[in-house]
Write an enzyme that holds these catalytic residues in place. Structure first.
Site, mmCIF file in Angstrom:
data_model
loop_
_atom_site.group_PDB
_atom_site.id
_atom_site.type_symbol
_atom_site.label_atom_id
_atom_site.label_comp_id
_atom_site.label_asym_id
_atom_site.label_seq_id
_atom_site.Cartn_x
_atom_site.Cartn_y
_atom_site.Cartn_z
ATOM 1 N N GLU A 52 42.169 -23.614 81.595
ATOM 2 C CA GLU A 52 42.167 -24.802 82.234
ATOM 3 C C GLU A 52 40.716 -25.387 82.510
ATOM 4 O O GLU A 52 40.496 -26.547 82.083
ATOM 5 C CB GLU A 52 43.142 -24.877 83.525
ATOM 6 C CG GLU A 52 44.299 -24.601 83.551
ATOM 7 C CD GLU A 52 44.700 -23.041 83.820
ATOM 8 O OE1 GLU A 52 45.579 -22.646 84.525
ATOM 9 O OE2 GLU A 52 43.768 -22.275 83.385
ATOM 10 N N CYS A 75 46.474 -20.708 88.632
ATOM 11 C CA CYS A 75 46.134 -19.776 89.571
ATOM 12 C C CYS A 75 45.723 -20.822 91.006
ATOM 13 O O CYS A 75 45.163 -21.839 90.739
ATOM 14 C CB CYS A 75 45.040 -18.600 89.511
ATOM 15 S SG CYS A 75 43.266 -19.428 88.896
ATOM 16 N N CYS A 84 42.340 -22.674 89.147
ATOM 17 C CA CYS A 84 42.627 -23.639 88.176
ATOM 18 C C CYS A 84 43.406 -24.680 88.882
ATOM 19 O O CYS A 84 43.162 -25.903 88.486
ATOM 20 C CB CYS A 84 43.197 -22.924 87.320
ATOM 21 S SG CYS A 84 42.131 -21.761 86.178
ATOM 22 N N THR A 161 55.622 14.211 60.451
ATOM 23 C CA THR A 161 54.534 13.573 60.972
ATOM 24 C C THR A 161 53.024 14.357 60.600
ATOM 25 O O THR A 161 52.057 13.736 60.551
ATOM 26 C CB THR A 161 54.345 13.260 62.442
ATOM 27 O OG1 THR A 161 54.482 14.773 63.230
ATOM 28 C CG2 THR A 161 55.577 12.604 62.825
ATOM 29 N N ALA A 162 53.350 15.366 60.158
ATOM 30 C CA ALA A 162 52.262 16.186 59.622
ATOM 31 C C ALA A 162 52.773 17.485 59.035
ATOM 32 O O ALA A 162 53.871 17.955 59.058
ATOM 33 C CB ALA A 162 51.201 16.749 60.820
ATOM 34 N N MET A 163 52.062 18.191 58.274
ATOM 35 C CA MET A 163 52.376 19.474 57.719
ATOM 36 C C MET A 163 52.449 20.451 58.918
ATOM 37 O O MET A 163 52.032 20.404 59.743
ATOM 38 C CB MET A 163 51.408 19.844 56.608
ATOM 39 C CG MET A 163 51.259 18.917 55.529
ATOM 40 S SD MET A 163 52.673 18.192 54.530
ATOM 41 C CE MET A 163 53.416 19.931 53.768
ATOM 42 N N SER A 168 47.497 15.881 58.514
ATOM 43 C CA SER A 168 48.179 14.410 58.555
ATOM 44 C C SER A 168 47.371 13.468 57.860
ATOM 45 O O SER A 168 48.005 12.479 57.861
ATOM 46 C CB SER A 168 48.437 14.109 60.071
ATOM 47 O OG SER A 168 47.502 14.122 60.846
#
Length: 378
Positions: A52, A75, A84, A161-163, A168
């Site tokens: 504002e 506020c 404000c 998600t990964a070996m 990864s």
């Protein structure tokens, strides 16, 4: 023009603060006189002028008798900046259109009441859902005392998600990884676990050059990085401790922590978890602590164990899954570790958004407690 048109512009301005206003909400404001925008502004950074104020500065004397469109109730209290609502009154605006109420107990209707008592016409709500959606974490923290929790996971077509070795890098492509950088940038906190730190040795930082976002250098910030290390396995020599930005180490025995860190890089906070039967870090207590410190949005980037543990708390608000068009095989690591033994225990979610990000698919889901599991009937 309708109120919605000008409020839509105010929401566009509010979105400019997506990556910079924490712990404050993202707010935009437009000043309109005789159907013409004469001032506009947005809150850029905590401690700096609110939306504002910036809009009124641009409008100058033209604000008198004008209508102010604000994406959040102005506020009414003194914080690091004056109220404000008081600024709007002094500027002589004739009316204020507010998108939604501010759930902050320090405001909570007082801003609108202050305006009405000064003879200003108040119209609210206006595009309320859109205004609340831009501040999910702030709204939730003020209403529940907890942050908005988002879990990010990257996986293959077969849900891995990964070996098995933990390798990864990389499952997803550059566009997806840039998208994750933007998720980090909008978050107040990034949470990971000791397993991920030891396996991947990540930095868990926001790297502005990788986000594709253009904003002033002063507006960039590093989220607080939280490492859950219940068994105190980290030495302090891991990469994450050498990168700038504050770190919070969540442990079960603070007295035994010996990690040291160069203060010039940022603070190292040690948080002692309340005791649990399993002698693990209490995730709910941790989230409450983070909310008390002003954290709105929390991003969890971890392995299957910790991600699964967060989901089982029932406090996760959003899942963001990046699915890559690749197969890692049955020996690779699973997406989540959830100890479910029957269909009756399944945890159902609902689709919120599905889109391509580069060559990967981004799936966004939210909890669905209302939809019943399938009956199993054909």
């Amino acid at each position: 023009m309708s109120h919605e048109v000008f409020m839509a512009r105010a929401l566009q301005l509010a979105a400019r603060g997506l990556y910079s206003t924490s712990p404050n909400p993202r707010v935009g404001c437009v000043i309109v006189k005789e159907g013409v925008i004469v001032g506009e502004g947005w809150h850029q950074k905590a401690g700096e002028p609110h939306a504002e104020v910036n809009a009124l500065r641009m409008a100058g004397d033209q604000a008198r008798g004008a209508t102010a469109y604000v994406t959040l109730e102005p506020c009414s209290h003194y914080g690091r900046t004056p109220p404000c609502a008081e600024g709007l009154i002094k500027a002589g605006v004739a009316s204020v259109v507010g998108a939604c109420a501010d759930p902050n107990p320090l405001v909570a209707g007082r801003g609108y009441n202050m305006l009405r008592e000064a003879g200003i016409d108040v119209i609210t709500p206006c595009l309320e859902t859109a205004a609340m959606d831009i501040n999910p974490g702030f709204m939730q923290r003020m209403q529940t005392g907890l942050p908005y929790v988002r879990i990010k996971l990257a996986h293959s077509l077969d849900g891995r998600t990964a070996m098995a070795s933990g390798e990864s890098q990389w499952i997803t492509g550059p566009a997806a990884r840039a998208d994750v950088q933007r998720l980090r940038a909008r978050s107040c906190v990034i949470i990971t676990g000791a397993d991920s730190v030891l396996t991947d040795n990540p930095s868990m930082t926001v790297r502005p050059q990788e986000t594709g976002i253009e904003q002033e250098a002063r507006l960039w910030r590093q989220p607080l990085r939280v490492i859950i290390d219940g068994r105190q396995r980290l030495s302090g020599n891991e990469q994450i401790f050498s990168k700038s930005g504050d770190i919070l180490l969540a442990v079960t025995d603070a007295a035994s922590v010996s990690i040291q860190r160069d203060p010039a890089l940022g603070a190292l906070h040690i948080w002692q978890s309340p005791h649990t039967a399993e002698d693990k870090v209490d995730l709910t207590a941790l989230l409450k602590h983070l909310a008390e410190q002003g954290s709105n949005e929390v991003l969890v980037e971890s392995g299957a164990q910790l991600a699964g543990a967060f989901i089982q708390t029932g406090l996760v608000n959003e899942l963001v899954l990046y699915c890559a068009p690749t197969l890692l095989g049955s020996n690779a690591r699973p997406l989540l570790s959830l100890g479910l033994d029957s269909m009756a225990g399944q945890i159902r979610w609902q689709w919120s958004d599905v889109r391509m990000v580069g060559n990967d698919l981004r799936l966004t889901l939210t909890p669905n407690d209302t939809v019943q599991p399938p009956s199993g009937e054909a």
